[in-house]
Enzyme design. Structure first.
Site, PDB file in Angstrom:
ATOM      1  CG  HIS A 123      -6.148  -5.715   5.660  1.00  0.00           C
ATOM      2  ND1 HIS A 123      -4.974  -5.065   5.990  1.00  0.00           N
ATOM      3  CD2 HIS A 123      -6.289  -5.576   4.317  1.00  0.00           C
ATOM      4  CE1 HIS A 123      -4.444  -4.548   4.885  1.00  0.00           C
ATOM      5  NE2 HIS A 123      -5.217  -4.856   3.857  1.00  0.00           N
ATOM      6  CG  ASP A 165      -1.444  -6.628  -0.056  1.00  0.00           C
ATOM      7  OD1 ASP A 165      -2.202  -7.259  -0.808  1.00  0.00           O
ATOM      8  OD2 ASP A 165      -1.676  -5.442   0.311  1.00  0.00           O
ATOM      9  CG  ASP A 252      -2.143  -4.642  -3.294  1.00  0.00           C
ATOM     10  OD1 ASP A 252      -1.028  -5.158  -3.050  1.00  0.00           O
ATOM     11  OD2 ASP A 252      -3.067  -4.629  -2.469  1.00  0.00           O
TER      12      ASP A 252
HETATM   13 ZN   LIG Z   1      -3.424  -4.876  -0.476  1.00  0.00          ZN
END
Ligand SMILES: [Zn+2]
Length: 342
Positions: A123, A165, A252
């Protein structure tokens, strides 16, 4: 050849002083998973990092202003960078170490190296948070971008990035959005999850136009629909024929991992591992997210696939409307890119 590297400092440094999912316990979980597996060897890495060199390399990805801001905040002892992202006194040190290690491994590795490192990075954009989002999402420096630099350093031109992810890797995407790098990102639909960007029609700009694929999945997506999209991913990668691959590995998306709403299980992560292994190019895998069950079952299945172990997992199923929506959108993503990439 597969090597798994766990950094000793990621087991101790960058500790939240309040309840936070991104903490050293994540790496302990992975270590326990590897010990339980027994069949895969791993190394615990305790070399000391040259912080000066790490800052130099990081300045090739991130702006000087951003790095200086991180240095200033670190001097305060403990502080919040934003509502999601904490910085303790040794956090930047760990982030620089993880970043430099990603660069160095990519500069030299032959087979597949999986770096179990913290904090996550995908990110973090050039100036930190990016593409209109309100936080860095636990990330400080972009380890995947460091991997790309490392591969370039040894002369590779055709580099691909695969980010699985469950959250969109908006930082990595911003960094290379205008470059001719195939970047495939699989994530929960941005209408329903942070960082709320990463739509199928974001396919790059300039030199990068037509080289960015956002495969999206509605909440409750199971393995059946996810692995159907992996057929498209495999096809795009084989058309592009990368010299090297950087993988942002987040676990996740595993059902009930805690931060998202997909219903993935071992079947998807095993398939991802096989897909990477079968590509057969030098590959750097960096750890992104994954907080609870994903770091146990999801991580294990991915490693089994990467190691080429023969396993068979029963796929979870998606609600019919969800599977239909995903298929329609993701076929479009594939078709948009296939003619440009190949
Ligand atoms: Zn993540």
């Amino acid at each position: 050849m597969l090597e798994v590297i766990i950094t000793r400092s990621s087991l101790t440094k960058h500790r939240p002083w309040f309840d936070h999912p991104e903490n050293p316990g994540r790496v302990s979980k992975i270590l326990d998973t590897l010990k339980r597996m027994g069949s895969v060897t791993y190394r615990v890495w305790s070399d000391v990092t040259d912080i000066g060199e790490a800052v130099d390399v990081a300045s090739r990805v991130h702006s000087r202003d951003y790095i200086e801001r991180l240095i200033d905040i670190s001097k305060r002892g403990t502080a919040l960078l934003d509502g999601d992202t904490y910085i303790a006194s040794d956090s930047l040190e760990l982030a620089l170490e993880s970043f430099l290690l990603s660069y160095r491994f990519a500069s030299e590795l032959r087979g597949v190296s999986f770096l179990v490192i913290r904090p996550p990075g995908h990110h973090a954009g050039k100036r930190g948070r990016t593409r209109g989002v309100s936080s860095n999402g636990f990330c400080l420096l972009n380890n995947a971008a460091a991997g790309v630099l490392g591969f370039r350093h040894r002369g590779f031109k055709n580099i691909a990035i695969l980010d699985f992810d469950v959250h969109y890797g908006n930082g990595t995407m911003e960094i290379f959005y205008r470059e001719r790098i195939l970047h495939i990102d699989l994530h929960q639909h941005p209408d329903t999850l942070y960082p709320y960007t990463g739509y199928p029609d974001e396919i790059g700009e300039g030199e990068g136009f037509g080289f960015k694929a956002n495969f999206v999945f509605q909440p409750y997506t199971g393995d059946d629909s996810y692995t159907a999209a992996l057929d498209y991913v495999g096809d795009l990668l084989s058309r592009y024929q990368p010299d090297a691959l950087v993988v942002s590995a987040g676990f996740d998306g595993y059902a009930d991992d805690g931060l998202a709403d997909l219903s993935l299980s071992e079947a998807s992560y095993y398939r991802l591992g096989r897909l990477v292994k079968d590509l057969g190019v030098p590959t750097l895998v960096v750890l992104e997210g994954g907080y609870t069950r994903g770091l146990e079952e999801g991580f294990r299945a991915f490693i089994e696939g990467l190691a080429g172990l023969d396993k068979s997992y029963t796929p979870t199923t998606s609600p019919r409307g969800v599977a239909r929506f995903n298929e329609q959108v993701n076929r479009g993503v594939y078709e948009q890119l296939a003619k440009r990439v190949g």
